[in-house]
Design an enzyme around this catalytic site. Structure first.
Site, mmCIF file in Angstrom:
data_model
loop_
_atom_site.group_PDB
_atom_site.id
_atom_site.type_symbol
_atom_site.label_atom_id
_atom_site.label_comp_id
_atom_site.label_asym_id
_atom_site.label_seq_id
_atom_site.Cartn_x
_atom_site.Cartn_y
_atom_site.Cartn_z
ATOM 1 N N ARG A 51 0.802 -1.221 0.000
ATOM 2 C CA ARG A 51 0.000 0.000 0.000
ATOM 3 C C ARG A 51 0.835 1.271 0.000
ATOM 4 O O ARG A 51 0.601 2.184 -0.782
ATOM 5 C CB ARG A 51 -0.879 0.087 1.263
ATOM 6 N N THR A 52 1.808 1.356 0.881
ATOM 7 C CA THR A 52 2.496 2.637 1.034
ATOM 8 C C THR A 52 3.244 2.986 -0.251
ATOM 9 O O THR A 52 3.102 4.078 -0.785
ATOM 10 C CB THR A 52 3.442 2.598 2.246
ATOM 11 N N LYS A 80 25.478 -3.594 -1.445
ATOM 12 C CA LYS A 80 26.943 -3.494 -1.590
ATOM 13 C C LYS A 80 27.573 -2.749 -0.428
ATOM 14 O O LYS A 80 28.771 -2.510 -0.403
ATOM 15 C CB LYS A 80 27.278 -2.740 -2.881
ATOM 16 N N ARG A 101 11.318 4.042 3.053
ATOM 17 C CA ARG A 101 10.991 3.103 4.141
ATOM 18 C C ARG A 101 12.259 2.335 4.481
ATOM 19 O O ARG A 101 13.000 1.905 3.589
ATOM 20 C CB ARG A 101 9.904 2.135 3.704
ATOM 21 N N HIS A 129 5.356 6.314 11.278
ATOM 22 C CA HIS A 129 4.814 6.120 9.926
ATOM 23 C C HIS A 129 3.837 7.271 9.669
ATOM 24 O O HIS A 129 2.623 7.096 9.641
ATOM 25 C CB HIS A 129 4.113 4.762 9.866
HETATM 26 C C1 NCD Z 1 1.879 -0.760 8.158
HETATM 27 C C2 NCD Z 1 3.378 -0.568 8.296
HETATM 28 O O1 NCD Z 1 4.126 -0.775 7.322
HETATM 29 O O2 NCD Z 1 3.771 -0.182 9.379
HETATM 30 N N1 NCD Z 1 1.472 -0.996 6.828
HETATM 31 C C3 NCD Z 1 1.214 0.061 6.023
HETATM 32 O O3 NCD Z 1 2.070 0.869 5.741
HETATM 33 N N2 NCD Z 1 -0.054 0.230 5.609
HETATM 34 C C4 NCD Z 1 1.321 -1.744 9.108
HETATM 35 C C5 NCD Z 1 1.897 -3.119 9.127
HETATM 36 O O4 NCD Z 1 2.782 -3.481 8.359
HETATM 37 O O5 NCD Z 1 1.410 -3.889 9.967
#
Ligand code: NCD
Length: 308
Positions: A51-52, A80, A101, A129
């Site tokens: 999703r993100t 590397k 991320r 997040h």
């Molecule tokens: C979440 C995350 O990555 O922290 N997912 C997301 O970004 N929608 C929640 C999760 O992974 O449980």
């Protein structure tokens, strides 16, 4: 130049402005379809995501911009041994904005310190997040009409769940918000959040380990997955993973207007039978994530918003 590393990097006014813009986008997405023409978003994902990453990419494409990036540490020069600081210096030559991320807490902050372009934290370890939080706020505002005066139940892995940490940081800034923290003892909210965020802001909260008992008092139930990848051993994960399972029977205890949110992905914590319940809002939540990321890209890049 602005970055978004924690929800507190935005003032309440800036957060509200983003939500208003996102709501406007949701009503007329096509009006914004060339706002970011010629701009590039880099998605640098050192940890898995559906999703993100894809909602960031969809957001930039919806704005008429383009996207580039990588979706695992193995396919980047991190394999590397390149540092995040060096990587972002280079990405700054290729893109106008970056969503990152990383499994290590603080990595996007380090990137921001060495970056020539805005950096958005798309999740750093068990820490923060902020764009999931913007998604959550937009969902609550759109479906409830307001962000104040709510009792929010946070259920599941409150220790490692970064979405929960960021949501608490953001929600304590709205009046009369109350939290019910529902988790096994081992997965309680970290002490620094209890002390520095909840206690420091005089927020009313309680910690419980039974979901049914508190269901009737909740306006929002925010379910979370037990974060397997952050456990030190598999046995603990197996023991704790099914601590809470929301099903149709438990939903009978909830108010008629309670909303069930979940950042997704879900594993076992919400039975699929709940999906048909009108109070289940988690798939709508994923859609709101695109609108709020469109709004965020517009503001961080200082793009002109079309007036009509
Ligand atoms: C979440 C995350 O990555 O922290 N997912 C997301 O970004 N929608 C929640 C999760 O992974 O449980």
């Amino acid at each position: 130049m602005r970055h978004l590393i924690t929800p507190l990097d935005l003032t309440v006014e800036e957060t509200n402005d983003l939500l208003v813009l996102a709501e406007d986008i949701s009503k007329d997405r096509f009006r914004y379809s060339s706002v970011a023409a010629g701009k590039k978003l880099a998605t640098c994902f050192y940890e898995p995501s559906t999703r993100t990453r894809l909602s960031f990419e969809a957001a930039m494409l919806n704005l008429g911009g383009s996207v580039l990036g990588f979706s695992s540490a193995d396919s980047s020069s991190a394999a590397k041994g390149e540092s995040v600081a060096d990587t972002i210096r280079v990405i700054s030559c290729y893109a106008d904005i970056c969503a990152m991320r990383h499994p290590k807490e603080g990595a996007p902050l380090v990137a921001a310190m060495h970056s020539g372009i805005p950096v958005i934290n798309a999740g750093d370890g068990g820490h923060n997040h902020p764009t999931q939080t913007l998604t959550d706020l937009l969902t609550i505002k759109a479906l409830k009409g307001h962000l104040d005066g709510l009792t929010i139940g946070l259920c599941g892995d409150l220790k490692f769940g970064r979405t929960v940490h960021s949501l608490i940081h953001a929600m304590v800034r709205y009046p009369n918000v109350r939290f019910v923290l529902i988790s096994p003892w081992e997965l309680r909210i970290p002490g620094y959040i209890r002390k520095d965020v909840l206690d420091a802001n005089h927020i009313e909260y309680k910690e419980v380990d039974v979901l049914e008992e508190v269901m009737p008092e909740l306006d929002i139930l925010y379910m979370t997955r037990v974060q397997r990848e952050r456990f030190f051993n598999e046995e603990d994960y197996i023991r704790l993973k099914d601590s809470f399972i929301l099903d149709a029977k438990k939903m009978r205890y909830a108010r008629e207007d309670m909303l069930v949110l979940h950042p997704l992905p879900r594993v076992n914590e919400i039975a699929t039978e709940v999906d048909a319940d009108p109070r289940a809002a988690y798939f709508r939540q994923a859609q709101y994530g695109v609108y709020v990321r469109m709004a965020l890209i517009i503001r961080l890049l200082g793009l002109e918003v079309p007036t009509c």
